[in-house]
Design a protein around this motif. Structure first.
Motif, PDB file in Angstrom:
ATOM      1  N   LEU A 116      49.941  37.686  28.138  1.00 50.08           N
ATOM      2  CA  LEU A 116      51.305  37.584  28.666  1.00 50.08           C
ATOM      3  C   LEU A 116      51.328  36.822  29.985  1.00 50.08           C
ATOM      4  O   LEU A 116      52.176  35.948  30.199  1.00 50.08           O
ATOM      5  N   LEU A 117      50.400  37.139  30.882  1.00 54.14           N
ATOM      6  CA  LEU A 117      50.353  36.445  32.170  1.00 54.14           C
ATOM      7  C   LEU A 117      50.052  34.959  31.984  1.00 54.14           C
ATOM      8  O   LEU A 117      50.550  34.122  32.752  1.00 54.14           O
ATOM      9  N   ALA A 118      49.263  34.627  30.969  1.00 51.09           N
ATOM     10  CA  ALA A 118      48.904  33.224  30.738  1.00 51.09           C
ATOM     11  C   ALA A 118      50.104  32.360  30.374  1.00 51.09           C
ATOM     12  O   ALA A 118      50.021  31.120  30.428  1.00 51.09           O
ATOM     13  N   GLN A 119      51.232  32.968  30.034  1.00 47.22           N
ATOM     14  CA  GLN A 119      52.423  32.183  29.702  1.00 47.22           C
ATOM     15  C   GLN A 119      53.162  31.708  30.950  1.00 47.22           C
ATOM     16  O   GLN A 119      54.097  30.901  30.866  1.00 47.22           O
ATOM     17  N   LEU A 120      52.763  32.202  32.121  1.00 49.13           N
ATOM     18  CA  LEU A 120      53.400  31.807  33.374  1.00 49.13           C
ATOM     19  C   LEU A 120      53.054  30.362  33.730  1.00 49.13           C
ATOM     20  O   LEU A 120      52.090  29.798  33.200  1.00 49.13           O
ATOM     21  N   PRO A 121      53.814  29.757  34.638  1.00 44.02           N
ATOM     22  CA  PRO A 121      53.494  28.382  35.067  1.00 44.02           C
ATOM     23  C   PRO A 121      52.096  28.291  35.664  1.00 44.02           C
ATOM     24  O   PRO A 121      51.593  29.239  36.281  1.00 44.02           O
ATOM     25  N   PHE A 122      51.492  27.141  35.498  1.00 42.74           N
ATOM     26  CA  PHE A 122      50.114  26.919  35.930  1.00 42.74           C
ATOM     27  C   PHE A 122      49.928  27.193  37.418  1.00 42.74           C
ATOM     28  O   PHE A 122      48.968  27.874  37.825  1.00 42.74           O
ATOM     29  N   SER A 123      50.828  26.697  38.246  1.00 44.12           N
ATOM     30  CA  SER A 123      50.689  26.877  39.690  1.00 44.12           C
ATOM     31  C   SER A 123      50.723  28.355  40.074  1.00 44.12           C
ATOM     32  O   SER A 123      49.997  28.799  40.982  1.00 44.12           O
ATOM     33  N   LEU A 124      51.554  29.131  39.385  1.00 40.35           N
ATOM     34  CA  LEU A 124      51.632  30.555  39.669  1.00 40.35           C
ATOM     35  C   LEU A 124      50.366  31.281  39.230  1.00 40.35           C
ATOM     36  O   LEU A 124      49.891  32.206  39.904  1.00 40.35           O
ATOM     37  N   LEU A 125      49.774  30.851  38.121  1.00 44.17           N
ATOM     38  CA  LEU A 125      48.527  31.453  37.663  1.00 44.17           C
ATOM     39  C   LEU A 125      47.406  31.233  38.671  1.00 44.17           C
ATOM     40  O   LEU A 125      46.586  32.135  38.905  1.00 44.17           O
ATOM     41  N   LEU A 126      47.361  30.060  39.281  1.00 37.96           N
ATOM     42  CA  LEU A 126      46.338  29.805  40.297  1.00 37.96           C
ATOM     43  C   LEU A 126      46.539  30.715  41.509  1.00 37.96           C
ATOM     44  O   LEU A 126      45.570  31.213  42.095  1.00 37.96           O
ATOM     45  N   LYS A 127      47.793  30.940  41.888  1.00 33.23           N
ATOM     46  CA  LYS A 127      48.069  31.839  43.013  1.00 33.23           C
ATOM     47  C   LYS A 127      47.666  33.267  42.673  1.00 33.23           C
ATOM     48  O   LYS A 127      47.093  33.983  43.512  1.00 33.23           O
ATOM     49  N   LEU A 128      47.957  33.692  41.452  1.00 31.98           N
ATOM     50  CA  LEU A 128      47.528  35.021  41.024  1.00 31.98           C
ATOM     51  C   LEU A 128      46.005  35.125  41.043  1.00 31.98           C
ATOM     52  O   LEU A 128      45.444  36.168  41.420  1.00 31.98           O
ATOM     53  N   GLY A 129      45.335  34.052  40.645  1.00 37.46           N
ATOM     54  CA  GLY A 129      43.877  34.038  40.656  1.00 37.46           C
ATOM     55  C   GLY A 129      43.314  34.185  42.059  1.00 37.46           C
ATOM     56  O   GLY A 129      42.347  34.922  42.278  1.00 37.46           O
ATOM     57  N   ARG A 130      43.925  33.497  43.006  1.00 37.66           N
ATOM     58  CA  ARG A 130      43.475  33.622  44.391  1.00 37.66           C
ATOM     59  C   ARG A 130      43.660  35.060  44.884  1.00 37.66           C
ATOM     60  O   ARG A 130      42.794  35.608  45.584  1.00 37.66           O
ATOM     61  N   GLY A 131      44.784  35.671  44.511  1.00 30.85           N
ATOM     62  CA  GLY A 131      45.022  37.053  44.897  1.00 30.85           C
ATOM     63  C   GLY A 131      44.009  37.995  44.277  1.00 30.85           C
ATOM     64  O   GLY A 131      43.492  38.906  44.949  1.00 30.85           O
ATOM     65  N   LEU A 132      43.713  37.784  43.003  1.00 32.73           N
ATOM     66  CA  LEU A 132      42.711  38.601  42.333  1.00 32.73           C
ATOM     67  C   LEU A 132      41.364  38.448  43.017  1.00 32.73           C
ATOM     68  O   LEU A 132      40.638  39.437  43.234  1.00 32.73           O
ATOM     69  N   GLY A 133      41.005  37.229  43.367  1.00 30.80           N
ATOM     70  CA  GLY A 133      39.738  36.992  44.046  1.00 30.80           C
ATOM     71  C   GLY A 133      39.648  37.700  45.383  1.00 30.80           C
ATOM     72  O   GLY A 133      38.594  38.235  45.750  1.00 30.80           O
ATOM     73  N   ALA A 134      40.752  37.735  46.119  1.00 32.63           N
ATOM     74  CA  ALA A 134      40.772  38.427  47.412  1.00 32.63           C
ATOM     75  C   ALA A 134      40.548  39.925  47.241  1.00 32.63           C
ATOM     76  O   ALA A 134      39.842  40.560  48.036  1.00 32.63           O
ATOM     77  N   VAL A 135      41.146  40.495  46.182  1.00 28.64           N
ATOM     78  CA  VAL A 135      40.966  41.925  45.916  1.00 28.64           C
ATOM     79  C   VAL A 135      39.515  42.217  45.536  1.00 28.64           C
ATOM     80  O   VAL A 135      38.897  43.169  46.044  1.00 28.64           O
ATOM     81  N   VAL A 136      38.956  41.399  44.654  1.00 27.94           N
ATOM     82  CA  VAL A 136      37.573  41.614  44.215  1.00 27.94           C
ATOM     83  C   VAL A 136      36.607  41.435  45.390  1.00 27.94           C
ATOM     84  O   VAL A 136      35.610  42.166  45.505  1.00 27.94           O
ATOM     85  N   TYR A 137      36.904  40.500  46.273  1.00 32.18           N
ATOM     86  CA  TYR A 137      36.053  40.298  47.449  1.00 32.18           C
ATOM     87  C   TYR A 137      35.938  41.585  48.255  1.00 32.18           C
ATOM     88  O   TYR A 137      34.862  41.926  48.762  1.00 32.18           O
ATOM     89  N   ARG A 138      37.019  42.310  48.390  1.00 27.15           N
ATOM     90  CA  ARG A 138      37.014  43.554  49.172  1.00 27.15           C
ATOM     91  C   ARG A 138      36.367  44.710  48.426  1.00 27.15           C
ATOM     92  O   ARG A 138      35.708  45.566  49.042  1.00 27.15           O
ATOM     93  N   LEU A 139      36.517  44.749  47.105  1.00 23.52           N
ATOM     94  CA  LEU A 139      36.077  45.913  46.337  1.00 23.52           C
ATOM     95  C   LEU A 139      34.653  45.781  45.782  1.00 23.52           C
ATOM     96  O   LEU A 139      33.948  46.786  45.663  1.00 23.52           O
ATOM     97  N   ALA A 140      34.253  44.566  45.421  1.00 27.18           N
ATOM     98  CA  ALA A 140      32.958  44.375  44.746  1.00 27.18           C
ATOM     99  C   ALA A 140      31.865  44.124  45.788  1.00 27.18           C
ATOM    100  O   ALA A 140      31.411  42.984  45.976  1.00 27.18           O
TER     101      ALA A 140
END
Length: 309
Positions: free
Chosen positions: A27-51
């Motif tokens: 479902l998330l993959a149906q979003l615009p490409f630019s928004l997916l990259l922003k979501l990816g950066r956010g996910l990476g920031a969360v994983v950086y803190r937790l992993a």
């Protein structure tokens, strides 16, 4: 390897959490490409803190490979690397599920003539790549323009493995994913004039490796590239991909074939490969998969380079 087939066992309740997770990702993959990259950066920031463990591995690899950088510069690079890894999750979804016409618009491919020339001459090709975070979408973009096969490791979860193979093999009707231990299948494809994606940049232990320097650190380096090229009578075409800034897509480059390869010895070939790897990694260090313990296997008598915590 036979084509992937759906199993009724995949409908067992134990797979429900994975179905739900991949359903959300679809479902998330149906979003615009630019928004997916922003979501990816956010996910990476969360994983950086937790992993914590993965963060330590990335930081240690950067310390070993870029001693010339100060601590703040390496920390900035580590954070960018986690952002790149987060984006890779959504790039995987894009490459598996976007319509092919939409997917092709993201990629610019240079050097495709080297691959086509080899095909015209019925010459097998080893597409020598590296484990960049963009590897999934890079292989998908190339697969949309030219038939390629790929070597991979079977996933322990059979449902994930089925989804992965379906996603990777959809770009061409005759594309195959070859288990990395199935050398006979790889050689057969190369002798048939096929193009095989292969990345020789990870630590697979001592058994089929030699120790040669990478970023000045002795690294266990697989000799398979030389052996596949020699026994499969194949050309080695270096293949790189990069994520372009500001959401402009991806640049893929198929470089001219390695001349005089295999060379005079496997040791010389491994050194040549690592020198090439170092060059391409330095071009985009934030996009490389630093979470892998590249220097895990050490020469006899050498201490571990990673903390065990």
């Amino acid at each position: 390897m036979a084509a992937p087939h759906f199993r009724p066992a995949f409908l067992h309740p134990r797979y429900f959490p994975m179905w739900m997770g991949f359903g959300l990702l679809w479902l998330l993959a149906q979003l615009p490409f630019s928004l997916l990259l922003k979501l990816g950066r956010g996910l990476g920031a969360v994983v950086y803190r937790l992993a914590q463990r993965r963060r330590q591995i990335v930081q240690r690899n950067l310390q070993l490979c870029f001693p010339e950088l100060d601590e703040s510069e390496r920390e900035r690079l580590a954070k960018e690397n986690f952002a790149s890894t987060g984006m890779a999750v959504f790039e995987m979804a894009i490459s598996w599920w976007w319509p092919l016409a939409r997917l092709r618009k993201l990629g610019l491919i240079e050097g495709l003539e080297h691959l086509k020339q080899a095909q015209q001459e019925r010459q097998g090709v080893i597409l020598m790549a590296a484990h960049f975070t963009t590897l999934e979408i890079g292989a998908a973009l190339l697969g949309g323009q030219h038939s390629i096969d790929g070597m991979y490791r079977t996933h322990d979860n059979p449902l994930f493995d089925w989804l992965q193979r379906c996603g990777r093999e959809r770009h061409n009707a005759d594309s195959l994913a070859i288990e990395r231990e199935d050398v006979r299948a790889a050689l057969r494809l190369l002798r048939q004039g096929r193009a095989l994606w292969y990345a020789p940049d990870q630590d697979y232990g001592r058994k089929h490796s030699l120790f040669v320097p990478l970023f000045g650190v002795m690294a266990a380096t697989v000799t398979a590239t030389s052996r596949l090229a020699r026994l499969g009578k194949a050309r080695v075409l270096p293949f790189t991909q990069e994520r372009l800034p500001n959401g402009r897509g991806y640049r893929l480059v198929i470089h001219p074939p390695f001349a005089d390869f295999p060379g005079e010895s496997e040791q010389a070939d491994c050194l040549r490969i690592n020198q090439w790897l170092e060059q391409v990694i330095r071009a985009h260090p934030e996009q490389y998969l630093w979470a892998h313990r590249r220097f895990k296997t050490r020469p006899e008598g050498s201490p571990s380079l990673y903390n065990k915590a």
